[in-house]
Write an enzyme that holds these catalytic residues in place. Structure first.
Site, PDB file in Angstrom:
ATOM      1  N   ALA A 180       0.841  -1.197   0.000  1.00  0.00           N
ATOM      2  CA  ALA A 180       0.000   0.000   0.000  1.00  0.00           C
ATOM      3  C   ALA A 180       0.875   1.246   0.000  1.00  0.00           C
ATOM      4  O   ALA A 180       2.004   1.233   0.511  1.00  0.00           O
ATOM      5  CB  ALA A 180      -0.915   0.010   1.225  1.00  0.00           C
ATOM      6  N   ASP A 181       0.333   2.298  -0.578  1.00  0.00           N
ATOM      7  CA  ASP A 181       1.005   3.592  -0.556  1.00  0.00           C
ATOM      8  C   ASP A 181      -0.075   4.668  -0.562  1.00  0.00           C
ATOM      9  O   ASP A 181      -1.043   4.573  -1.313  1.00  0.00           O
ATOM     10  CB  ASP A 181       1.922   3.769  -1.767  1.00  0.00           C
ATOM     11  CG  ASP A 181       2.775   5.016  -1.632  1.00  0.00           C
ATOM     12  OD1 ASP A 181       3.793   4.950  -0.924  1.00  0.00           O
ATOM     13  OD2 ASP A 181       2.406   6.057  -2.213  1.00  0.00           O
ATOM     14  N   THR A 182       0.110   5.679   0.286  1.00  0.00           N
ATOM     15  CA  THR A 182      -0.870   6.753   0.399  1.00  0.00           C
ATOM     16  C   THR A 182      -0.224   8.078   0.025  1.00  0.00           C
ATOM     17  O   THR A 182       0.891   8.369   0.455  1.00  0.00           O
ATOM     18  CB  THR A 182      -1.418   6.832   1.845  1.00  0.00           C
ATOM     19  OG1 THR A 182      -2.027   5.577   2.173  1.00  0.00           O
ATOM     20  CG2 THR A 182      -2.454   7.940   1.987  1.00  0.00           C
ATOM     21  N   GLY A 235      -3.154   3.584  -2.901  1.00  0.00           N
ATOM     22  CA  GLY A 235      -3.066   2.496  -3.856  1.00  0.00           C
ATOM     23  C   GLY A 235      -2.776   1.217  -3.090  1.00  0.00           C
ATOM     24  O   GLY A 235      -1.959   1.219  -2.165  1.00  0.00           O
TER      25      GLY A 235
END
Length: 180
Positions: free
Chosen positions: A67-69, A104
């Protein structure tokens, strides 16, 4: 087959614990660099895929979640602040304005990956300099994209949210649950 979260984020670990009873954490060491010209809204998904695929290559029999924010204000990604002054400048930019938070997520399962992004909108109240300075005196803003934690003291800065609250914290668990 186990579940691996490819993230050191304590917030993501807590949120994943809401939807699965057991998982491991293995942090990816990949460089988080996006190709030149990649649209801002696609960057979190791209980075989540890099992280997930890196760990999945080492643990092919497990389900891996990356995950990446990103906090996006206009045409600018507000990442983690370098220092107090950088955090202050980000909070001043966010003050009284609407921004997007995009997380994502990539799930690698049985050698195949599935990815998705979730977008939430957040409106900050107009902040007073004293509020910003008091917030900067806490530990909260320094390891967060956009220099704030919606689930912490900065929750008092939020005028409204449109979309998934958990996405803003860092992991859109309602959608993620469908893929694991």
């Amino acid at each position: 087959m186990g579940i691996i979260l490819a993230s050191a984020s304590p917030r993501r670990q807590e949120l994943l614990g809401y939807i699965v009873s057991y998982f491991s954490v293995v942090v990816s060491g990949v460089e988080e660099i996006v190709p030149d010209g990649m649209p801002l809204k696609k960057q979190p998904l791209y980075l989540s895929k890099l992280k997930a695929c890196d760990i999945a290559a080492k643990y092919p029999d497990d389900i891996v979640i990356g995950a990446d924010t990103a906090v996006i204000l206009g045409n600018e990604v507000l990442g983690k602040p370098k220092d107090r002054e950088d955090a202050k400048q980000m909070l001043l930019k966010l003050s009284g304005r609407v921004h997007k938070v995009i997380t994502g997520c990539t799930v690698v399962k049985n050698g195949e990956f599935t990815g998705f992004s979730v977008v939430s909108k957040v409106k900050f109240q107009k902040l007073k300099e004293a509020e910003i300075e008091a917030y900067l005196d806490t530990d909260e803003p320094y390891d967060k994209a956009g220099s704030y934690a919606v689930q912490g003291k900065a929750g008092a800065f939020i005028e409204w949210i449109k979309g998934d609250y958990f996405n803003i914290v860092g992991l859109p668990i309602a959608k993620l649950k469908r893929y694991i």
